[in-house]
Design a protein around this motif. Structure first.
Motif, mmCIF file in Angstrom:
data_model
loop_
_atom_site.group_PDB
_atom_site.id
_atom_site.type_symbol
_atom_site.label_atom_id
_atom_site.label_comp_id
_atom_site.label_asym_id
_atom_site.label_seq_id
_atom_site.Cartn_x
_atom_site.Cartn_y
_atom_site.Cartn_z
ATOM 1 N N GLN A 45 0.825 -1.217 0.000
ATOM 2 C CA GLN A 45 0.000 0.000 0.000
ATOM 3 C C GLN A 45 0.855 1.261 0.000
ATOM 4 N N ALA A 46 1.974 1.218 0.689
ATOM 5 C CA ALA A 46 2.790 2.429 0.853
ATOM 6 C C ALA A 46 3.849 2.602 -0.242
ATOM 7 N N TRP A 47 4.292 1.523 -0.841
ATOM 8 C CA TRP A 47 5.418 1.557 -1.775
ATOM 9 C C TRP A 47 5.080 2.314 -3.053
ATOM 10 N N ARG A 48 5.954 3.218 -3.420
ATOM 11 C CA ARG A 48 5.939 3.887 -4.722
ATOM 12 C C ARG A 48 7.390 4.029 -5.138
ATOM 13 N N LYS A 52 13.146 9.920 -5.087
ATOM 14 C CA LYS A 52 13.083 10.744 -3.871
ATOM 15 C C LYS A 52 12.993 9.911 -2.601
ATOM 16 N N THR A 53 12.432 8.704 -2.710
ATOM 17 C CA THR A 53 12.234 7.885 -1.514
ATOM 18 C C THR A 53 13.091 6.620 -1.480
ATOM 19 N N ALA A 54 13.881 6.401 -2.503
ATOM 20 C CA ALA A 54 14.656 5.151 -2.603
ATOM 21 C C ALA A 54 15.556 4.939 -1.385
ATOM 22 N N TYR A 55 16.272 5.951 -0.953
ATOM 23 C CA TYR A 55 17.176 5.796 0.179
ATOM 24 C C TYR A 55 16.397 5.538 1.465
ATOM 25 N N ALA A 56 15.290 6.256 1.657
ATOM 26 C CA ALA A 56 14.485 6.061 2.865
ATOM 27 C C ALA A 56 13.952 4.634 2.934
ATOM 28 N N TRP A 57 13.475 4.114 1.811
ATOM 29 C CA TRP A 57 12.983 2.735 1.790
ATOM 30 C C TRP A 57 14.103 1.741 2.062
ATOM 31 N N LYS A 58 15.250 1.957 1.439
ATOM 32 C CA LYS A 58 16.375 1.034 1.625
ATOM 33 C C LYS A 58 16.774 0.972 3.096
ATOM 34 N N ARG A 59 16.883 2.122 3.722
ATOM 35 C CA ARG A 59 17.264 2.184 5.128
ATOM 36 C C ARG A 59 16.199 1.520 6.004
ATOM 37 N N LEU A 60 14.933 1.816 5.744
ATOM 38 C CA LEU A 60 13.851 1.263 6.543
ATOM 39 C C LEU A 60 13.787 -0.261 6.403
ATOM 40 N N LEU A 61 13.837 -0.758 5.179
ATOM 41 C CA LEU A 61 13.698 -2.197 4.968
ATOM 42 C C LEU A 61 14.871 -2.999 5.532
ATOM 43 N N SER A 62 15.996 -2.346 5.762
ATOM 44 C CA SER A 62 17.122 -3.059 6.376
ATOM 45 C C SER A 62 16.920 -3.245 7.881
#
Length: 156
Positions: A45-48, A52-62
């Protein structure tokens, strides 16, 4: 086991750099123990995909465990270390989630949300925990459908 489960609202708050969400997340990660849990459908639901958000997602998913488990290409120390995370949701669990959706006393004008019900179910299946959410009333309504479940809602 007391766990934290992130719903879609928490994921969006983290990706949007919300200070409260980041402070909570950093505290959970620093405390050790079970990694925060992200239900796969909440991630969807949240993923796009966006630069702009690639780094934030990478950090969060780790820092988190995606439930049900399906992590490939990640460090082996982040593989789920508990039975509920490793086992996913059995057929009886999906039926329970359906019953939760059908019986929850949601606030007026709110529509049933299977992802919210799943977040509560995941916390309950771990013996209790907190769901970090932007929909506190919805989470409480779903938690009320599981008598004896020690699940709380924390606003972000």
């Amino acid at each position: 086991m007391n766990v934290v489960v992130y719903d879609t609202g928490m994921l969006l708050a983290l990706v949007d750099q919300n200070p409260r969400a980041h402070a909570l997340h950093k505290g959970f990660v620093a405390a050790g123990g079970h990694q925060p849990i992200v239900p796969g459908p909440a991630l969807s639901q949240a993923w796009r995909t966006s630069p702009k958000t690639a780094y934030a997602w990478k950090r969060l998913l780790s820092d988190v465990v995606v439930h049900p488990s399906g992590r490939t290409g990640y460090a082996t120390d982040l593989v789920p270390r508990c039975l509920p995370c490793a086992g996913g949701v059995a057929l009886a669990g999906w039926k329970t989630i359906g019953d939760m959706i059908g019986t929850a006393a949601l606030p007026p004008k709110k529509r049933p949300d299977p992802v919210d019900a799943l977040t509560v179910f995941i916390a309950a299946s771990h013996g209790g925990g907190s769901v970090l959410t932007s929909d506190v009333d919805d989470i409480r309504a779903y938690a009320a459908t599981l008598p004896g479940a020690d699940v709380s809602a924390v606003a972000v």
